[in-house]
Write a protein that holds these residues in place. Structure first.
Motif, mmCIF file in Angstrom:
data_model
loop_
_atom_site.group_PDB
_atom_site.id
_atom_site.type_symbol
_atom_site.label_atom_id
_atom_site.label_comp_id
_atom_site.label_asym_id
_atom_site.label_seq_id
_atom_site.Cartn_x
_atom_site.Cartn_y
_atom_site.Cartn_z
ATOM 1 N N ASP A 297 0.827 -1.210 0.000
ATOM 2 C CA ASP A 297 0.000 0.000 0.000
ATOM 3 C C ASP A 297 0.859 1.257 0.000
ATOM 4 O O ASP A 297 0.502 2.254 -0.611
ATOM 5 N N VAL A 298 1.963 1.204 0.739
ATOM 6 C CA VAL A 298 2.871 2.352 0.796
ATOM 7 C C VAL A 298 4.308 1.847 0.738
ATOM 8 O O VAL A 298 4.590 0.677 1.019
ATOM 9 N N ILE A 299 5.196 2.747 0.366
ATOM 10 C CA ILE A 299 6.619 2.443 0.408
ATOM 11 C C ILE A 299 7.360 3.722 0.762
ATOM 12 O O ILE A 299 7.002 4.812 0.284
ATOM 13 N N VAL A 300 8.345 3.597 1.614
ATOM 14 C CA VAL A 300 9.247 4.705 1.934
ATOM 15 C C VAL A 300 10.645 4.221 1.582
ATOM 16 O O VAL A 300 11.082 3.181 2.073
ATOM 17 N N GLY A 372 6.284 -2.579 -10.692
ATOM 18 C CA GLY A 372 5.746 -3.038 -9.410
ATOM 19 C C GLY A 372 5.103 -1.971 -8.554
ATOM 20 O O GLY A 372 4.875 -2.193 -7.363
ATOM 21 N N CYS A 373 4.783 -0.820 -9.131
ATOM 22 C CA CYS A 373 4.261 0.290 -8.317
ATOM 23 C C CYS A 373 2.787 0.584 -8.579
ATOM 24 O O CYS A 373 2.265 1.588 -8.081
ATOM 25 N N ALA A 379 3.675 6.725 -2.094
ATOM 26 C CA ALA A 379 5.099 6.387 -2.056
ATOM 27 C C ALA A 379 5.830 7.611 -1.527
ATOM 28 O O ALA A 379 5.460 8.756 -1.849
ATOM 29 N N TYR A 380 6.851 7.378 -0.728
ATOM 30 C CA TYR A 380 7.550 8.484 -0.073
ATOM 31 C C TYR A 380 9.046 8.357 -0.307
ATOM 32 O O TYR A 380 9.585 7.246 -0.382
ATOM 33 N N THR A 381 9.707 9.484 -0.389
ATOM 34 C CA THR A 381 11.156 9.493 -0.483
ATOM 35 C C THR A 381 11.721 10.310 0.665
ATOM 36 O O THR A 381 11.247 11.415 0.955
ATOM 37 N N GLY A 382 12.714 9.736 1.350
ATOM 38 C CA GLY A 382 13.323 10.422 2.484
ATOM 39 C C GLY A 382 14.826 10.281 2.435
ATOM 40 O O GLY A 382 15.399 9.749 1.485
ATOM 41 N N GLY A 383 15.482 10.735 3.489
ATOM 42 C CA GLY A 383 16.945 10.672 3.541
ATOM 43 C C GLY A 383 17.553 11.876 2.848
ATOM 44 O O GLY A 383 17.221 13.026 3.132
ATOM 45 N N HIS A 384 18.409 11.614 1.872
ATOM 46 C CA HIS A 384 19.077 12.689 1.140
ATOM 47 C C HIS A 384 18.072 13.433 0.274
ATOM 48 O O HIS A 384 17.138 12.834 -0.260
ATOM 49 N N PRO A 385 18.215 14.764 0.120
ATOM 50 C CA PRO A 385 17.288 15.515 -0.733
ATOM 51 C C PRO A 385 17.212 14.937 -2.142
ATOM 52 O O PRO A 385 18.195 14.402 -2.660
ATOM 53 N N LEU A 399 2.212 7.863 -10.234
ATOM 54 C CA LEU A 399 2.586 7.362 -8.912
ATOM 55 C C LEU A 399 2.497 8.499 -7.904
ATOM 56 O O LEU A 399 3.063 9.570 -8.116
ATOM 57 N N ASN A 400 1.819 8.256 -6.806
ATOM 58 C CA ASN A 400 1.637 9.286 -5.783
ATOM 59 C C ASN A 400 2.899 9.380 -4.917
ATOM 60 O O ASN A 400 2.891 9.085 -3.724
ATOM 61 N N LEU A 401 4.007 9.806 -5.550
ATOM 62 C CA LEU A 401 5.291 9.940 -4.856
ATOM 63 C C LEU A 401 5.368 11.309 -4.196
ATOM 64 O O LEU A 401 5.115 12.335 -4.838
ATOM 65 N N LYS A 402 5.728 11.302 -2.919
ATOM 66 C CA LYS A 402 5.779 12.544 -2.152
ATOM 67 C C LYS A 402 7.099 12.636 -1.403
ATOM 68 O O LYS A 402 7.585 11.634 -0.877
#
Length: 657
Positions: A297-300, A372-373, A379-385, A399-402
């Motif tokens: 459902d979600v991925i970070v 696979g998305c 979907a989330y991206t974190g860590g380095h900008p 893709l609902n990437l935030k």
């Protein structure tokens, strides 16, 4: 100690059932293993807690068995002589035994520290020495060999437990080593002898006890050990469970290292607290297939994950036939127009809405299914900008990437872009129970119950981490008119050129890395008349590009110094320069003759550049870019995974943009 049962009906809007507010609040009074015991009673054998793929088949573990493995592991550790408040080290991959070991150790009051499996032997030994681990639980023979190599320095380690017995036959006579199966068997014996021992130890735990210590990134020096309590984990879990589109039985796919804060918070916090299913893929190579089969459902994940995936898609499309390429680029333009209007809260015209629907059906849905998305709600991206262009690219593909923002000391991600107002250049708004403000010097400050308890054995650093109860993030930023947080970069890494103009290296580097041909970039310019950069090419993508053009090469060094490759990267840098103000444009660059590597201490284990170290190591190359030199002979060393050191001798060219 019990918590009321939860209805597991799917809500009328199709969303999974969620925990009620009272239950979430009650969890704040429990430790993580205590929560697991409650979930075992409530969700029992009828619900899947863990799913692991092995030999192409998904193996499941229900909540009762999950708790059973934790209990057996816990008692096995007691049988080895561990005691409350001792430190247990875990050097494991993404496998269920990581969770069994972590929660099992915490159930008897121990503190767990996850270390990266990619660490070399000396690095691993020094880390273990810092916190005096009494037991080390490792993944396989590779990790055991590292410990055997440095055994003379590990007198404080009572036992080493290995999960995978492959290749371990010759070491079975060594009393220092034990298989995970033997650990469980030892726990079974102790349970028969003392059936009340485990419950007594389990319920001695308190929510303010330290549960986990996590190494910080270490970009500016030796990584610190951030101490996170059980309450920190449950506080962060509560924030996500009331905001993310997840509930009981939702799928989480564990793909980031257990030593990183993301999988700690989700694997040992959110999935446990919310009744989600934790899924472990078979290998890194099968992740895309596993995505499709599980439908998380979600991925970070890290910015590098999304940058690499975007590069892979763009390279594949560049290799496609002319008709497919034209359809894709047309669909991408339609998607980007829609995304840009949505970011500005402008309505989509009927024509644009219709074109977007066609583009989605014909191009984007098949593409997202291929990687696979397709089934992801968020979907989330974190860590380095990450470059805003990467966000725009995936959002234009449907893709609902935030982009989100957080740090280990804050208990993970606390700032997320809301669904209905995603602005690619920001990191959104604070999650519930979180306050964010900007200090006079532009440092981002955060106050939250998930803020960490301090650094291990470092009172001064712990004290300096807070200002009047607010956690100092060390990042510079500002709030835009809509209340979204914009991160400029690390406060200490803000650079001023010779004229005094200030900029963040990250701002430039993230845009460079949107290119499918650029793996890593490091920019320089402090007190200098112009900006320069080191570039690491993407070996796979540039290699394919060279082969298609019949350009021969042997090694990475050879490929990076090919004139045609220099022209390729020059074009990519000029494209980025076109979107930058004059004082931030790159004027000269070098294609670095080797990949920056964590084993050479140029990167952290999470893939972040150790900027100061790189500056000192390559100072002669940096100085050459600010002189009238066109090329420079270099002699360097490279450290391989087995600890051996090789030599590189080459001539690098300094390229004007």
């Amino acid at each position: 100690m019990t918590i009321s049962r939860i209805s597991e009906r799917i809500n009328g809007n199709g969303q999974p059932a969620r925990l009620d507010d009272a239950t979430l609040e009650a969890y704040g009074k429990f430790t993580l293993p205590q929560i697991l015991s409650e979930q075992a009673k409530r969700l029992g054998a009828a619900h899947t807690a863990i799913r692991e793929k092995a030999y192409g088949i998904w193996q499941t573990t229900n909540w009762e068995d999950y708790f059973g493995y934790v209990r057996r592991t816990s008692l096995g550790l007691l049988g080895l002589g561990v005691r409350r408040r001792e430190n247990i080290a875990l050097v494991t991959n993404n496998h269920p035994e990581w969770l069994f070991s972590e929660l099992g150790a915490q159930a008897v009051g121990c503190v767990t520290v996850n270390l990266f499996t990619s660490s070399i032997a000396d690095e691993l030994a020094e880390a273990l020495k810092r916190f005096q681990a009494t037991v080390v639980i490792v993944q396989d023979q590779e990790q055991v060999d590292k410990l055997l190599e440095t055994r003379s320095r590990l007198g404080f380690v009572k036992s080493v437990v290995y999960v995978d017995p492959t290749g371990m036959r010759n070491t079975r006579s060594d009393p220092w080593l034990m298989s995970f199966r033997e650990l469980l068997d030892r726990g079974d014996v102790l349970e028969r002898e003392k059936p009340q021992l485990f419950p007594a130890e389990l319920w001695r735990g308190r929510p303010d006890d330290v549960a986990v210590m996590i190494q910080t990134s270490g970009t500016t020096g030796l990584p610190k050990l951030a101490m996170l309590t059980h309450r920190n984990f449950t506080a962060m879990a509560r924030k996500w469970l009331v905001t993310a589109p997840v509930g009981i039985g939702s799928n989480w796919l564990s793909i980031t290292p257990p030593a990183w804060i993301v999988d700690q918070v989700w694997g040992a916090g959110i999935t446990l607290t919310g009744g989600l299913t934790m899924n472990f893929p078979e290998t890194a190579e099968t992740i895309e297939t596993d995505f499709r089969e599980i439908g998380p459902d979600v991925i970070v994940s890290s910015s590098r994950f999304w940058e690499d995936l975007a590069s892979k898609i763009r390279v594949k499309m560049a290799d496609a036939g002319i008709v497919k390429r034209k359809f894709f680029h047309l669909a991408e333009r339609i998607g980007q127009r829609a995304v840009d209007r949505e970011a500005k809260k402008e309505p989509l015209s009927p024509g644009l809405r219709a074109m977007r629907s066609v583009a989605s059906s014909v191009v984007f849905r098949p593409l997202m299914d291929r990687v696979g998305c397709l089934g992801m709600k968020s979907a989330y991206t974190g860590g380095h900008p990450i470059s805003p262009e990467v966000i725009r690219f995936f959002r234009s593909c449907g893709l609902n990437l935030k982009q989100c923002y957080g740090l280990t000391e804050a208990g993970g991600i606390f700032q997320v872009q809301p669904d209905n107002e995603v602005k690619p250049e920001t990191v959104g708004k604070a999650l519930p129970e979180t306050e964010v403000r900007i200090a006079e010097d532009q440092e981002v400050l955060v106050k939250s119950p998930s803020n960490f308890a301090g650094y291990y054995n470092d009172f001064k650093a712990s004290e300096d981490a807070f200002r009047d109860g607010w956690l100092r993030t060390g990042d510079a930023g500002y709030l835009d008119p809509d209340g979204h947080l914009v991160i400029i970069g690390r406060k200490e890494e803000i650079i001023r050129n010779k004229t005094g103009a200030a900029f963040s290296p990250d701002f430039i580097e993230t845009r460079l890395k949107f290119s499918p041909y650029i793996k890593e970039a490091v920019t320089f310019g402090e007190g200098r008349p112009y900006i320069t950069s080191f570039i690491n090419i993407d070996m796979g993508n540039v290699g394919n590009w060279a082969e298609e053009r019949m350009i021969p090469y042997t090694t990475y060094t050879d490929l990076s110094q090919q004139p045609k490759v220099e022209e390729l990267i020059l074009g990519e840098i000029r494209s980025v320069n076109d979107r930058l103000p004059d004082y931030m444009k790159i004027r000269r660059f070098i294609l670095l003759y080797k990949l920056l590597d964590a084993d050479d201490e140029e990167l952290t284990r999470t893939g972040k550049v150790r900027r100061r170290f790189v500056y000192g190591l390559y100072l002669n190359l940096i100085e050459a870019m600010y002189r009238n030199l066109k090329e420079l002979e270099v002699k360097s060393t490279v450290r391989y995974r087995d600890g051996q050191v090789g030599k590189i001798e080459t001539t690098v060219r300094i390229i004007d943009v």
